[in-house]
Design an enzyme around this catalytic site. Structure first.
Site, PDB file in Angstrom:
ATOM      1  N   ASP A 179      28.786   1.820 -24.036  1.00 43.06           N
ATOM      2  CA  ASP A 179      29.858   2.896 -24.424  1.00 43.06           C
ATOM      3  C   ASP A 179      29.419   3.739 -25.241  1.00 43.06           C
ATOM      4  O   ASP A 179      29.948   4.959 -25.388  1.00 43.06           O
ATOM      5  CB  ASP A 179      30.847   1.810 -24.918  1.00 43.06           C
ATOM      6  CG  ASP A 179      31.291   0.587 -24.246  1.00 43.06           C
ATOM      7  OD1 ASP A 179      30.774   0.456 -23.072  1.00 43.06           O
ATOM      8  OD2 ASP A 179      32.437  -0.248 -24.418  1.00 43.06           O
ATOM      9  N   GLU A 225      25.877 -10.789 -28.544  1.00 43.61           N
ATOM     10  CA  GLU A 225      26.131  -9.910 -27.606  1.00 43.61           C
ATOM     11  C   GLU A 225      24.816  -9.037 -27.686  1.00 43.61           C
ATOM     12  O   GLU A 225      24.337  -8.312 -26.740  1.00 43.61           O
ATOM     13  CB  GLU A 225      27.572  -9.157 -28.059  1.00 43.61           C
ATOM     14  CG  GLU A 225      28.018  -7.939 -27.076  1.00 43.61           C
ATOM     15  CD  GLU A 225      29.230  -7.393 -27.676  1.00 43.61           C
ATOM     16  OE1 GLU A 225      29.709  -7.668 -28.858  1.00 43.61           O
ATOM     17  OE2 GLU A 225      29.643  -6.477 -26.783  1.00 43.61           O
TER      18      GLU A 225
HETATM   19  C1  GLC Z   1      31.401  -3.511 -23.946  1.00 46.23           C
HETATM   20  C2  GLC Z   1      30.095  -3.288 -23.093  1.00 46.23           C
HETATM   21  C3  GLC Z   1      30.115  -3.222 -21.793  1.00 46.23           C
HETATM   22  C4  GLC Z   1      30.543  -4.785 -21.423  1.00 46.23           C
HETATM   23  C5  GLC Z   1      31.786  -5.132 -22.141  1.00 46.23           C
HETATM   24  C6  GLC Z   1      32.270  -6.701 -22.021  1.00 46.23           C
HETATM   25  O1  GLC Z   1      32.419  -2.732 -23.521  1.00 46.23           O
HETATM   26  O2  GLC Z   1      29.653  -2.045 -23.601  1.00 46.23           O
HETATM   27  O3  GLC Z   1      28.719  -3.082 -21.255  1.00 46.23           O
HETATM   28  O4  GLC Z   1      30.812  -4.908 -20.227  1.00 46.23           O
HETATM   29  O5  GLC Z   1      31.875  -5.013 -23.542  1.00 46.23           O
HETATM   30  O6  GLC Z   1      31.052  -7.585 -22.326  1.00 46.23           O
END
Ligand code: GLC
Length: 439
Positions: free
Chosen positions: A170, A405
């Site tokens: 992102d 994460e």
């Molecule tokens: C964030 C990450 C993306 C992922 C999402 C859910 O938006 O950047 O890659 O899919 O979280 O984990």
């Protein structure tokens, strides 16, 4: 570790889908589901297949597979389903979803299921997976076709991303310049919810987030019409990680086609076209790196981030290019290799990159799924020692800091959400995968 990883996946099971994490991401995400299914398949193949079927049920009529699916309606997550304004679109899907997509790693996972069950030669499971592969194949084919055509702005067949969220990375420094050129004229009212469960300094900065929302607002005003989006979205980027994952997925789709007796000519066309244009578009001979390309400004994006290694995963690099990536970047103390002040690989942006920030989301932290893909790529080119080191780092981070994460590459501290599903799923894959997959 195996039973703890299984527990995380069970904990996040919302019935119809598995949440990426218990609180921060309460819906179904596209590439998360693919990695989750890969891990689940090690102990609950029916649940893994249900996860994929759930995602494919949300496919849009035009072929896109959305990046967020909301089968259970709104929650405290922003953006809620209604924010995308897709309800009355003729090309949208049957289930509330976002109007963006994500890297199509799903096809590779489906191929892995299919090959592994064959190798185990268990009759019942083979029939079951074969039925599932028959179901999944046309959906995957339609998605790949959509990526190579509806998102093709320049005849190369390399898909364009219209929003940073489509990359899955992102707030990577890759997007900084493109986002700087966007001035959000009018912003719809919105309230960020991503800093309730996670510290603000581990999340995107306000100006980035405003641009994320602004781009959604533009997209919905253009009714998410692919042709119009290509003409008008100010963010239009060909990304090395995304295009590499797609090329690998095309290879895997071809393998599935052959196994199912389906024609391969269209897929062969995509494979050949990508091979023909990839280097000219992305390879920077002077730096020995693959760089993203800004289609709007028609300039390469001179930023060194983790996606530069993704062509190894796709087999797109020549042996010489692979050797340069490893010697000049992967093993470079100033960029990605462990050094006195940074012990863990692989930072999501090079440590000497201007936008590097070791705890801020995609600006530097280590991500387990990126490590997994890059380790696979390194093995494909015979860099087994580097691949083993990457896997060792991933498992050490998880052992010390849990299924987080992402992780601070300096000291391995966990960041972002807790009990993170793909970190758990890929732990299972790293510990159990090679046993069932000699390839
Ligand atoms: C964030 C990450 C993306 C992922 C999402 C859910 O938006 O950047 O890659 O899919 O979280 O984990």
């Amino acid at each position: 570790m195996i039973s703890r990883a299984q527990r995380v996946l069970r904990l996040n099971d919302a019935g119809e889908f598995i949440k990426p994490s218990p609180r921060q991401y309460p819906h179904q995400w596209n590439w998360d589901s693919a990695f989750i299914a890969l891990g689940l398949a090690h102990f609950d193949l029916p649940r893994a297949i249900a996860e994929v079927r759930g995602l494919l049920r949300a496919q849009w009529r035009d072929g896109m597979v959305p990046h967020i699916v909301y089968p259970t309606g709104p929650s405290d997550y922003f953006p809620p389903p209604a924010f995308w304004q897709t309800q009355n679109l003729p090309h949208a899907g049957p289930i509330p979803s976002s109007a963006l997509t994500q890297p199509p790693i799903l096809t590779t996972v489906v191929r892995m299921f299919s090959e592994r069950t064959h190798q185990q030669s268990n009759g019942n499971a083979t029939d079951y997976v074969l039925r599932f592969t028959h179901y999944a194949f046309p959906h995957l084919l339609a998605w790949h076709r959509w990526l190579h055509t509806a998102r093709d702005a320049d005849g190369t067949g390399l898909p364009c991303l219209i929003h940073p969220w489509e990359s899955g990375m992102d707030n990577s420094p890759l997007w900084a310049n493109a986002l700087d050129h966007i001035t959000p004229a009018i912003l719809p009212p919105f309230k960020r919810r991503d800093m309730i469960h996670v510290a603000a300094d581990e999340r995107p900065l306000a100006p980035d987030y405003e641009r994320f929302v602004y781009l959604i607002d533009l997209g919905r005003r253009l009714c998410w019409e692919p042709r119009v989006l290509l003409e008008q979205m100010p963010f239009l980027i060909q990304d090395v990680l995304f295009c590499s994952i797609l090329h690998r997925a095309d290879e895997d789709l071809r393998t599935l086609a052959v196994a199912l007796g389906e024609p391969t000519a269209e897929i062969d066309g995509w494979l050949a076209r990508t091979r023909a244009v990839f280097d000219a578009r992305f390879w920077n001979e002077a730096r020995g790196l693959y760089l993203d390309y800004d289609v709007r400004s028609q300039t390469p994006i001179d930023v060194n981030a983790c996606g530069t290694f993704a062509p190894l995963f796709a087999g797109l690099a020549s042996p010489e290019q692979a050797a340069r990536l490893v010697a000049e970047h992967f093993d470079n103390l100033a960029e990605y290799a462990p050094s006195a002040d940074s012990c863990f690989r692989l930072p999501s942006a090079a440590k000497n990159e201007r936008g590097y920030a070791p705890r801020r989301y995609w600006c530097g932290p280590v991500w387990i799924h990126i490590n997994w893909m890059i380790a696979e790529g390194l093995r494909r080119y015979g860099f087994d020692a580097q691949a083993d080191a990457l896997e060792r780092d991933s498992l050490a981070l998880i052992a010390e800091s849990g299924f987080r994460e992402y992780y601070d590459p300096r000291d391995g501290r966990g960041c972002g959400a807790d009990d993170f599903s793909w970190s758990a799923a890929l732990t299972l894959e790293m510990l159990l995968g090679s046993r069932s997959d000699p390839a």
